[in-house]
Design a protein around this motif. Structure first.
Motif, PDB file in Angstrom:
ATOM      1  N   MET A   1     -22.589  23.619  26.808  1.00 36.53           N
ATOM      2  CA  MET A   1     -22.384  25.028  26.493  1.00 36.53           C
ATOM      3  C   MET A   1     -23.551  25.497  25.653  1.00 36.53           C
ATOM      4  SD  MET A   1     -19.164  26.795  24.568  1.00 36.53           S
ATOM      5  CE  MET A   1     -18.025  26.055  25.681  1.00 36.53           C
ATOM      6  N   LYS A   2     -24.628  25.914  26.307  1.00 37.96           N
ATOM      7  CA  LYS A   2     -25.846  26.259  25.605  1.00 37.96           C
ATOM      8  C   LYS A   2     -25.751  27.602  24.911  1.00 37.96           C
ATOM      9  CE  LYS A   2     -27.793  22.541  27.029  1.00 37.96           C
ATOM     10  NZ  LYS A   2     -28.020  21.438  26.135  1.00 37.96           N
ATOM     11  N   LYS A   3     -24.906  28.523  25.431  1.00 44.41           N
ATOM     12  CA  LYS A   3     -24.760  29.837  24.826  1.00 44.41           C
ATOM     13  C   LYS A   3     -23.279  30.117  24.595  1.00 44.41           C
ATOM     14  CE  LYS A   3     -28.914  31.642  27.112  1.00 44.41           C
ATOM     15  NZ  LYS A   3     -29.435  32.660  28.049  1.00 44.41           N
ATOM     16  N   ILE A   4     -22.966  30.860  23.565  1.00 43.73           N
ATOM     17  CA  ILE A   4     -21.582  31.188  23.232  1.00 43.73           C
ATOM     18  C   ILE A   4     -21.307  32.623  23.654  1.00 43.73           C
ATOM     19  CG2 ILE A   4     -19.900  31.374  21.388  1.00 43.73           C
ATOM     20  CD1 ILE A   4     -20.825  28.546  21.892  1.00 43.73           C
ATOM     21  N   ARG A  74     -18.889  19.340  24.169  1.00 48.15           N
ATOM     22  CA  ARG A  74     -19.268  20.532  24.940  1.00 48.15           C
ATOM     23  C   ARG A  74     -19.712  21.658  24.019  1.00 48.15           C
ATOM     24  NH1 ARG A  74     -21.606  19.129  28.098  1.00 48.15           N
ATOM     25  NH2 ARG A  74     -21.653  21.133  29.179  1.00 48.15           N
ATOM     26  N   ILE A  75     -19.145  21.745  22.830  1.00 45.49           N
ATOM     27  CA  ILE A  75     -19.595  22.747  21.870  1.00 45.49           C
ATOM     28  C   ILE A  75     -21.024  22.430  21.419  1.00 45.49           C
ATOM     29  CG2 ILE A  75     -19.240  23.674  19.540  1.00 45.49           C
ATOM     30  CD1 ILE A  75     -16.260  23.427  19.979  1.00 45.49           C
ATOM     31  N   ILE A  76     -21.290  21.138  21.184  1.00 41.99           N
ATOM     32  CA  ILE A  76     -22.634  20.688  20.821  1.00 41.99           C
ATOM     33  C   ILE A  76     -23.041  19.600  21.811  1.00 41.99           C
ATOM     34  CG2 ILE A  76     -24.132  19.726  19.016  1.00 41.99           C
ATOM     35  CD1 ILE A  76     -22.158  20.774  16.955  1.00 41.99           C
ATOM     36  N   PRO A  77     -23.555  19.980  22.972  1.00 36.00           N
ATOM     37  CA  PRO A  77     -23.932  18.980  23.974  1.00 36.00           C
ATOM     38  C   PRO A  77     -25.245  18.296  23.606  1.00 36.00           C
ATOM     39  CG  PRO A  77     -24.471  21.176  24.759  1.00 36.00           C
ATOM     40  CD  PRO A  77     -23.772  21.361  23.444  1.00 36.00           C
ATOM     41  N   ALA A  78     -25.376  17.055  24.021  1.00 38.51           N
ATOM     42  CA  ALA A  78     -26.617  16.320  23.785  1.00 38.51           C
ATOM     43  C   ALA A  78     -27.742  16.918  24.621  1.00 38.51           C
ATOM     44  CB  ALA A  78     -26.420  14.848  24.139  1.00 38.51           C
ATOM     45  N   GLY A  85     -22.077  16.321  19.942  1.00 32.32           N
ATOM     46  CA  GLY A  85     -21.108  16.389  18.860  1.00 32.32           C
ATOM     47  C   GLY A  85     -20.312  15.112  18.661  1.00 32.32           C
ATOM     48  N   LYS A  86     -19.981  14.423  19.743  1.00 32.93           N
ATOM     49  CA  LYS A  86     -19.225  13.174  19.623  1.00 32.93           C
ATOM     50  C   LYS A  86     -20.048  12.121  18.911  1.00 32.93           C
ATOM     51  CE  LYS A  86     -17.160   9.453  22.368  1.00 32.93           C
ATOM     52  NZ  LYS A  86     -16.818   8.986  23.736  1.00 32.93           N
ATOM     53  N   ASP A  87     -21.280  11.890  19.395  1.00 29.28           N
ATOM     54  CA  ASP A  87     -22.126  10.865  18.785  1.00 29.28           C
ATOM     55  C   ASP A  87     -22.527  11.241  17.369  1.00 29.28           C
ATOM     56  OD1 ASP A  87     -22.004   9.266  21.031  1.00 29.28           O
ATOM     57  OD2 ASP A  87     -23.876  10.029  21.888  1.00 29.28           O
ATOM     58  N   PHE A 153      -7.836  17.317  29.700  1.00 30.75           N
ATOM     59  CA  PHE A 153      -9.113  17.988  29.442  1.00 30.75           C
ATOM     60  C   PHE A 153     -10.269  17.001  29.480  1.00 30.75           C
ATOM     61  CE2 PHE A 153     -12.517  19.401  26.640  1.00 30.75           C
ATOM     62  CZ  PHE A 153     -12.752  20.690  27.092  1.00 30.75           C
ATOM     63  N   SER A 154     -10.096  15.830  28.880  1.00 33.78           N
ATOM     64  CA  SER A 154     -11.183  14.851  28.812  1.00 33.78           C
ATOM     65  C   SER A 154     -11.573  14.309  30.174  1.00 33.78           C
ATOM     66  CB  SER A 154     -10.787  13.689  27.890  1.00 33.78           C
ATOM     67  OG  SER A 154      -9.604  13.055  28.355  1.00 33.78           O
ATOM     68  N   ALA A 155     -10.694  14.455  31.175  1.00 38.88           N
ATOM     69  CA  ALA A 155     -10.977  13.950  32.515  1.00 38.88           C
ATOM     70  C   ALA A 155     -11.603  15.011  33.419  1.00 38.88           C
ATOM     71  CB  ALA A 155      -9.701  13.420  33.159  1.00 38.88           C
ATOM     72  N   LEU A 156     -11.746  16.234  32.934  1.00 37.87           N
ATOM     73  CA  LEU A 156     -12.314  17.300  33.748  1.00 37.87           C
ATOM     74  C   LEU A 156     -13.827  17.140  33.873  1.00 37.87           C
ATOM     75  CD1 LEU A 156     -10.439  20.447  32.336  1.00 37.87           C
ATOM     76  CD2 LEU A 156      -9.763  18.948  34.232  1.00 37.87           C
ATOM     77  N   ALA A 157     -14.388  17.681  34.939  1.00 38.38           N
ATOM     78  CA  ALA A 157     -15.841  17.746  35.070  1.00 38.38           C
ATOM     79  C   ALA A 157     -16.389  18.674  33.991  1.00 38.38           C
ATOM     80  CB  ALA A 157     -16.226  18.243  36.458  1.00 38.38           C
ATOM     81  N   LEU A 158     -17.634  18.467  33.613  1.00 39.11           N
ATOM     82  CA  LEU A 158     -18.210  19.242  32.518  1.00 39.11           C
ATOM     83  C   LEU A 158     -18.155  20.753  32.769  1.00 39.11           C
ATOM     84  CD1 LEU A 158     -21.264  17.048  31.450  1.00 39.11           C
ATOM     85  CD2 LEU A 158     -18.881  16.959  30.691  1.00 39.11           C
ATOM     86  N   PRO A 159     -18.465  21.242  33.968  1.00 37.41           N
ATOM     87  CA  PRO A 159     -18.331  22.694  34.193  1.00 37.41           C
ATOM     88  C   PRO A 159     -16.896  23.175  34.021  1.00 37.41           C
ATOM     89  CG  PRO A 159     -19.728  21.712  35.880  1.00 37.41           C
ATOM     90  CD  PRO A 159     -19.107  20.579  35.131  1.00 37.41           C
TER      91      PRO A 159
END
Length: 250
Positions: A1-4, A74-78, A85-87, A153-159
């Protein structure tokens, strides 16, 4: 999610613009002491934060933790700017905050009345953060399993995850009794806090966000650089706990 919400801000601009407010706004605080015939403090006493240590989840269940880790990622993607955000430990930060006094608002006045206030007054509600997270994550899981053929939610595709988060943000998803927009705003706020807060609280692993925006951290002396206007600070950031190459000493 590059833009909010369709904003034209880049990710770096968005994160940098929130950094100042996050760094000086903490979910922690100091217990108030009352006068009772003696000084309300003792010399050399302090209330330092307890460093977060690796270990099992303290508040989240296994399923909740998987969901929140997927959300913060997804809020802070690598990308080429930083780890995700997870790492970075954002989920751990949130878990430890919810397990502490922030989760139950132990240090806030909670007697009401809870009239709707102005935006600058913050959320006025008897619902605790622990209750809001537990209800919101459960409702989000139910929604995803119903909408996406039994997938959490965790099993969904990124889009798909991005689409769900965008709908949470604009309030177009009905999460039953959960306040959808308030839940998303709380998760977003806590994720940013975890990304920018001192690593002592469990997030901002290796001071990754501070390095990204050039924040010096908890250094005690800037006199040699105070006159260097519009120049990057040349030294690496320092946590409350110090730096790793100092052997953990501040």
């Amino acid at each position: 999610m590059k833009k909010i919400s369709g904003s034209s801000l880049s990710r770096r601009q968005f994160l940098a613009s929130t950094a100042v407010s996050i760094l000086f706004t903490s979910t922690s605080g100091s217990l108030a002491r009352s006068f009772s015939g003696q000084l309300p403090w003792s010399p050399f006493a302090g209330d330092p934060p307890t460093p977060v240590r690796p270990g099992p989840w303290l508040f989240f269940t296994h399923d909740e933790a998987q969901t929140i880790e997927a959300i913060v990622d997804r809020i802070i993607p690598a990308d080429d700017l930083s780890i995700g955000g997870k790492d970075a430990g954002c989920a751990v930060f949130i878990d430890r905050q919810l397990a502490g006094f922030f989760g139950n608002f132990e240090r806030l006045y909670m007697k009401g009345p809870f009239a709707k206030g102005f935006p600058q007054q913050g959320l006025q509600s008897p619902i605790l953060p622990t209750q809001r997270y537990r209800a919101g994550l459960a409702a989000l899981d139910d929604y995803c399993r119903t909408t996406f053929s039994g997938r959490a939610f965790s099993a969904l595709a990124l889009p798909e995850q991005d689409k769900v988060l965008q709908e949470l943000e604009n309030g177009s998803i009905d999460l039953d009794d959960a306040d959808t927009k308030t839940f998303f705003e709380l998760v977003l706020q806590n994720t940013m806090e975890g990304f920018f807060a001192d690593p002592i609280y469990g997030g901002n692993k290796d001071m990754v966000s501070w390095k990204m925006i050039g924040f010096p951290g908890a250094r005690y002396d800037y006199r040699d650089f105070v006159g260097n206007h519009n120049q990057p600070y040349p030294l690496p950031p320092v946590s409350i706990m110090g730096r790793g190459d100092w052997g953990g000493k501040g």
